[in-house]
Structure formats: structure tokens, C-alpha cells
Design a protein around this motif. Structure first.
Motif, PDB file in Angstrom:
ATOM      1  N   ILE A  43       0.833  -1.203   0.000  1.00  0.00           N
ATOM      2  CA  ILE A  43       0.000   0.000   0.000  1.00  0.00           C
ATOM      3  C   ILE A  43       0.866   1.251   0.000  1.00  0.00           C
ATOM      4  CG2 ILE A  43      -1.633   1.357   1.369  1.00  0.00           C
ATOM      5  CD1 ILE A  43      -2.880  -1.277   2.279  1.00  0.00           C
ATOM      6  N   ALA A  44       1.908   1.257   0.835  1.00  0.00           N
ATOM      7  CA  ALA A  44       2.776   2.431   0.922  1.00  0.00           C
ATOM      8  C   ALA A  44       3.504   2.683  -0.391  1.00  0.00           C
ATOM      9  CB  ALA A  44       3.787   2.243   2.056  1.00  0.00           C
ATOM     10  N   THR A  45       4.003   1.623  -1.021  1.00  0.00           N
ATOM     11  CA  THR A  45       4.725   1.784  -2.287  1.00  0.00           C
ATOM     12  C   THR A  45       3.786   2.279  -3.382  1.00  0.00           C
ATOM     13  OG1 THR A  45       6.201  -0.039  -1.666  1.00  0.00           O
ATOM     14  CG2 THR A  45       6.212   0.633  -3.970  1.00  0.00           C
ATOM     15  N   THR A  46       2.585   1.706  -3.416  1.00  0.00           N
ATOM     16  CA  THR A  46       1.590   2.134  -4.413  1.00  0.00           C
ATOM     17  C   THR A  46       1.214   3.596  -4.221  1.00  0.00           C
ATOM     18  OG1 THR A  46       0.693  -0.115  -4.515  1.00  0.00           O
ATOM     19  CG2 THR A  46      -0.686   1.662  -5.374  1.00  0.00           C
ATOM     20  N   ALA A  47       0.908   3.973  -2.977  1.00  0.00           N
ATOM     21  CA  ALA A  47       0.543   5.356  -2.690  1.00  0.00           C
ATOM     22  C   ALA A  47       1.716   6.298  -2.950  1.00  0.00           C
ATOM     23  CB  ALA A  47       0.087   5.487  -1.237  1.00  0.00           C
ATOM     24  N   GLY A  48       2.937   5.844  -2.605  1.00  0.00           N
ATOM     25  CA  GLY A  48       4.118   6.667  -2.820  1.00  0.00           C
ATOM     26  C   GLY A  48       4.387   6.932  -4.282  1.00  0.00           C
ATOM     27  N   VAL A  49       4.226   5.908  -5.106  1.00  0.00           N
ATOM     28  CA  VAL A  49       4.425   6.079  -6.551  1.00  0.00           C
ATOM     29  C   VAL A  49       3.376   7.021  -7.123  1.00  0.00           C
ATOM     30  CG1 VAL A  49       4.305   4.912  -8.786  1.00  0.00           C
ATOM     31  CG2 VAL A  49       5.598   3.878  -6.915  1.00  0.00           C
ATOM     32  N   ALA A  50       2.121   6.851  -6.689  1.00  0.00           N
ATOM     33  CA  ALA A  50       1.046   7.720  -7.178  1.00  0.00           C
ATOM     34  C   ALA A  50       1.316   9.173  -6.811  1.00  0.00           C
ATOM     35  CB  ALA A  50      -0.292   7.263  -6.611  1.00  0.00           C
ATOM     36  N   ALA A 113      -0.056  -8.307  14.146  1.00  0.00           N
ATOM     37  CA  ALA A 113      -0.328  -8.000  12.741  1.00  0.00           C
ATOM     38  C   ALA A 113      -0.536  -6.497  12.533  1.00  0.00           C
ATOM     39  CB  ALA A 113      -1.546  -8.780  12.263  1.00  0.00           C
ATOM     40  N   ARG A 114      -1.214  -5.845  13.467  1.00  0.00           N
ATOM     41  CA  ARG A 114      -1.479  -4.408  13.321  1.00  0.00           C
ATOM     42  C   ARG A 114      -0.178  -3.614  13.319  1.00  0.00           C
ATOM     43  NH1 ARG A 114      -2.232   0.022  16.534  1.00  0.00           N
ATOM     44  NH2 ARG A 114      -3.754   1.573  15.794  1.00  0.00           N
ATOM     45  N   LYS A 115       0.688  -3.923  14.256  1.00  0.00           N
ATOM     46  CA  LYS A 115       1.958  -3.206  14.329  1.00  0.00           C
ATOM     47  C   LYS A 115       2.811  -3.494  13.098  1.00  0.00           C
ATOM     48  CE  LYS A 115       5.910  -2.310  17.342  1.00  0.00           C
ATOM     49  NZ  LYS A 115       6.520  -2.568  18.674  1.00  0.00           N
ATOM     50  N   ALA A 116       2.786  -4.728  12.624  1.00  0.00           N
ATOM     51  CA  ALA A 116       3.548  -5.084  11.434  1.00  0.00           C
ATOM     52  C   ALA A 116       3.040  -4.324  10.212  1.00  0.00           C
ATOM     53  CB  ALA A 116       3.463  -6.588  11.186  1.00  0.00           C
ATOM     54  N   PHE A 117       1.713  -4.184  10.115  1.00  0.00           N
ATOM     55  CA  PHE A 117       1.121  -3.445   8.995  1.00  0.00           C
ATOM     56  C   PHE A 117       1.549  -1.978   9.023  1.00  0.00           C
ATOM     57  CE2 PHE A 117      -2.422  -0.713   7.541  1.00  0.00           C
ATOM     58  CZ  PHE A 117      -2.429  -1.066   6.201  1.00  0.00           C
ATOM     59  N   VAL A 118       1.467  -1.362  10.184  1.00  0.00           N
ATOM     60  CA  VAL A 118       1.863   0.040  10.323  1.00  0.00           C
ATOM     61  C   VAL A 118       3.360   0.201  10.027  1.00  0.00           C
ATOM     62  CG1 VAL A 118       2.107   1.960  11.944  1.00  0.00           C
ATOM     63  CG2 VAL A 118       0.037   0.562  11.974  1.00  0.00           C
ATOM     64  N   THR A 119       4.154  -0.757  10.484  1.00  0.00           N
ATOM     65  CA  THR A 119       5.589  -0.713  10.205  1.00  0.00           C
ATOM     66  C   THR A 119       5.854  -0.772   8.708  1.00  0.00           C
ATOM     67  OG1 THR A 119       6.124  -1.789  12.322  1.00  0.00           O
ATOM     68  CG2 THR A 119       7.807  -1.863  10.595  1.00  0.00           C
ATOM     69  N   GLY A 120       5.128  -1.643   8.006  1.00  0.00           N
ATOM     70  CA  GLY A 120       5.279  -1.744   6.555  1.00  0.00           C
ATOM     71  C   GLY A 120       4.941  -0.439   5.853  1.00  0.00           C
ATOM     72  N   LEU A 121       3.938   0.257   6.357  1.00  0.00           N
ATOM     73  CA  LEU A 121       3.573   1.550   5.785  1.00  0.00           C
ATOM     74  C   LEU A 121       4.656   2.598   6.018  1.00  0.00           C
ATOM     75  CD1 LEU A 121      -0.201   1.966   6.801  1.00  0.00           C
ATOM     76  CD2 LEU A 121       0.678   1.694   4.475  1.00  0.00           C
ATOM     77  N   ILE A 123       7.783   2.367   7.097  1.00  0.00           N
ATOM     78  CA  ILE A 123       9.168   2.107   6.725  1.00  0.00           C
ATOM     79  C   ILE A 123       9.429   2.433   5.257  1.00  0.00           C
ATOM     80  CG2 ILE A 123       9.119  -0.296   5.873  1.00  0.00           C
ATOM     81  CD1 ILE A 123      11.424  -0.770   7.946  1.00  0.00           C
ATOM     82  N   ILE A 124       8.351   2.555   4.491  1.00  0.00           N
ATOM     83  CA  ILE A 124       8.473   2.988   3.092  1.00  0.00           C
ATOM     84  C   ILE A 124       8.258   4.494   2.976  1.00  0.00           C
ATOM     85  CG2 ILE A 124       7.457   2.823   0.787  1.00  0.00           C
ATOM     86  CD1 ILE A 124       9.052   0.357   1.560  1.00  0.00           C
ATOM     87  N   LEU A 125       7.225   4.985   3.620  1.00  0.00           N
ATOM     88  CA  LEU A 125       6.832   6.381   3.439  1.00  0.00           C
ATOM     89  C   LEU A 125       7.714   7.375   4.185  1.00  0.00           C
ATOM     90  CD1 LEU A 125       2.947   6.018   3.632  1.00  0.00           C
ATOM     91  CD2 LEU A 125       4.372   6.251   1.587  1.00  0.00           C
ATOM     92  N   LEU A 126       8.436   6.912   5.231  1.00  0.00           N
ATOM     93  CA  LEU A 126       9.234   7.845   6.035  1.00  0.00           C
ATOM     94  C   LEU A 126      10.738   7.707   5.846  1.00  0.00           C
ATOM     95  CD1 LEU A 126       7.300   7.849   9.439  1.00  0.00           C
ATOM     96  CD2 LEU A 126       7.016   9.352   7.467  1.00  0.00           C
ATOM     97  N   MET A 127      11.168   6.678   5.122  1.00  0.00           N
ATOM     98  CA  MET A 127      12.599   6.495   4.899  1.00  0.00           C
ATOM     99  C   MET A 127      13.087   7.464   3.816  1.00  0.00           C
ATOM    100  SD  MET A 127      14.302   4.328   6.704  1.00  0.00           S
ATOM    101  CE  MET A 127      13.892   3.195   8.035  1.00  0.00           C
ATOM    102  N   PRO A 128      14.064   8.322   4.118  1.00  0.00           N
ATOM    103  CA  PRO A 128      14.567   9.275   3.113  1.00  0.00           C
ATOM    104  C   PRO A 128      15.006   8.615   1.814  1.00  0.00           C
ATOM    105  CG  PRO A 128      15.413   9.824   5.288  1.00  0.00           C
ATOM    106  CD  PRO A 128      14.734   8.499   5.427  1.00  0.00           C
TER     107      PRO A 128
END
Length: 207
Positions: A43-50, A113-121, A123-128
Motif C-alpha cells: 500500500i505504501a509503495t503504491t501510494a508513494g508512486v502515485a 499483525a497491526r503493528k507489522a502493517f503500520v511498520t510496513g507503511l 518504513i516505506i513512506l518515512l525512509m529518506p
């Protein structure tokens, strides 16, 4: 989208990103927790690309990346990115004896699972480094006049790399249960190697 952008999926998951995936797969509920992490990454990668595609459309096609820029602005950005990456690689090498993974990585061993999902979001959207990659992909789409669908191979490659620890666990089962913690511990002790390698890969792709 240019094929040369696909290897950037490796850079997307280099560093704490892949270490997170490995830590989660060594936990007690490895499969559901890792699946939630992958969903967050997707989701994060898709939203980030968009979002990056939208930014590139607003800025216009005057800035070219990936070694194809002829304008002064494009070259200046490339040189600035390379300089920052070289500095980051040197910093990690010089401080290799003291570089440690972020403390939040250790907390992932008990993640649900909830924490893992948020981490996945996050770790993509906030990493420089990932933000730079996403902007590069967005600029490439704009330069080639490509729609969002052209970025699907890049998104798929990013998620596939993130899924490698889970796939390894599912395929090798008991052997993976013993091997993956060792891989996790090695990455914890050699975090600087992963960081330097990611910087070098991105430098090559930029030039």
C-alpha cells in the motif's frame, strides 16, 4: 517506465526495511504478521508512486534523472544526490564499529499483525532513501509519458523483495526456523554493510 528503474526496488528494501522483514519472520506468528507487513509495504509503495507521479506532473518534465538529464537542474540534482549518498556511505563506514540498528527493530520480535502493517507503511513512506527512489520513479513516469500502470512492475518487484524472508520460511520450513535468526543477528551486527551497499547501488543507478 524505463527498465533501468526496476533495480531501484532493491534499494527500496535495503537497510532497516529488509531487516524488519527478517525479524518479523522469526517471530511466533511469522506468517500472519509478515503478511500484514507485506500489505503495508504494498500500500505504501503504491501510494508513494502515485504521489510521486503527481508531483512530477506538477513540476513538469524539465528535470530528468537516471543519467539522461541534459538540463542544468537535472545535473545539479544528480550531483547533489550522489554527494549525499557518498557522504552517507562514508559515515556508515567510519562509524561501522558503533552503528547499531534502530531500537524499534528489536521491538518487532513481539509485533502483532497491526503493528507489522503500520511498520510496513511507515518504513516505506518515512525512509529518506525510499522517498528519493519514489520521486525518481515518478519523474521517470512523467518523462516517458507513462501512466500509473507502468509502475506496477516496480511495485511488484519491491513487494517481492520484501516477501523473500517469508517465502524462504515457507519453502524451507524447519531449516529456515534455525537459519533466519542467524541471518537476523548477522544483519544486526553488520547494519553498516547493508547501508553502504544500498548507497553504492543507488549511486550506480543515478550515474
Amino acid at each position: 517506465m524505463s527498465v533501468e528503474i526496476l533495480p531501484l526496488a532493491v534499494t527500496m528494501m535495503a537497510g532497516p526495511q529488509i531487516i524488519s522483514a527478517i525479524i518479523l519472520v522469526t517471530g511466533r506468528r511469522a506468517v500472519p504478521v509478515s503478511a500484514a507487513f507485506l500489505l503495508g509495504v504494498a500500500i505504501a509503495t503504491t501510494a508513494g508512486v502515485a504521489a510521486a507521479r503527481g508531483v512530477a506532473a506538477l513540476v513538469g518534465g524539465g528535470i530528468e534523472m537516471g543519467g539522461h538529464g541534459h538540463g542544468d537542474a537535472g545535473k545539479a540534482i544528480q550531483y547533489a544526490l550522489v554527494a549525499l549518498l557518498v557522504a552517507a556511505a562514508l559515515k556508515n563506514y567510519v562509524r561501522r564499529e558503533t552503528v547499531e540498528p534502530p531500537k524499534w527493530l528489536a521491538a518487532l520480535l513481539e509485533a502483532d499483525a497491526r503493528k507489522a502493517f503500520v511498520t510496513g507503511l511507515l518504513i516505506i513512506l518515512l525512509m529518506p532513501s525510499d522517498i528519493v527512489v519514489l520521486l525518481t520513479v515518478g519523474a521517470n513516469l512523467e518523462q516517458n509519458g507513462s501512466g500509473f500502470a507502468a509502475a506496477l512492475p516496480f511495485i511488484g518487484a519491491t513487494v517481492l523483495i520484501a516477501a523473500l524472508p517469508l517465502l524462504f520460511r515457507l519453502l524451507l520450513r524447519r531449516r529456515a526456523v534455525h537459519v533466519m535468526p542467524r541471518v537476523r543477528d548477522w544483519l544486526d551486527a553488520h547494519a553498516w554493510v547493508v547501508n553502504v551497499a544500498a548507497c553504492l547501488i543507488f549511486i550506480v543507478l543515478i550515474l
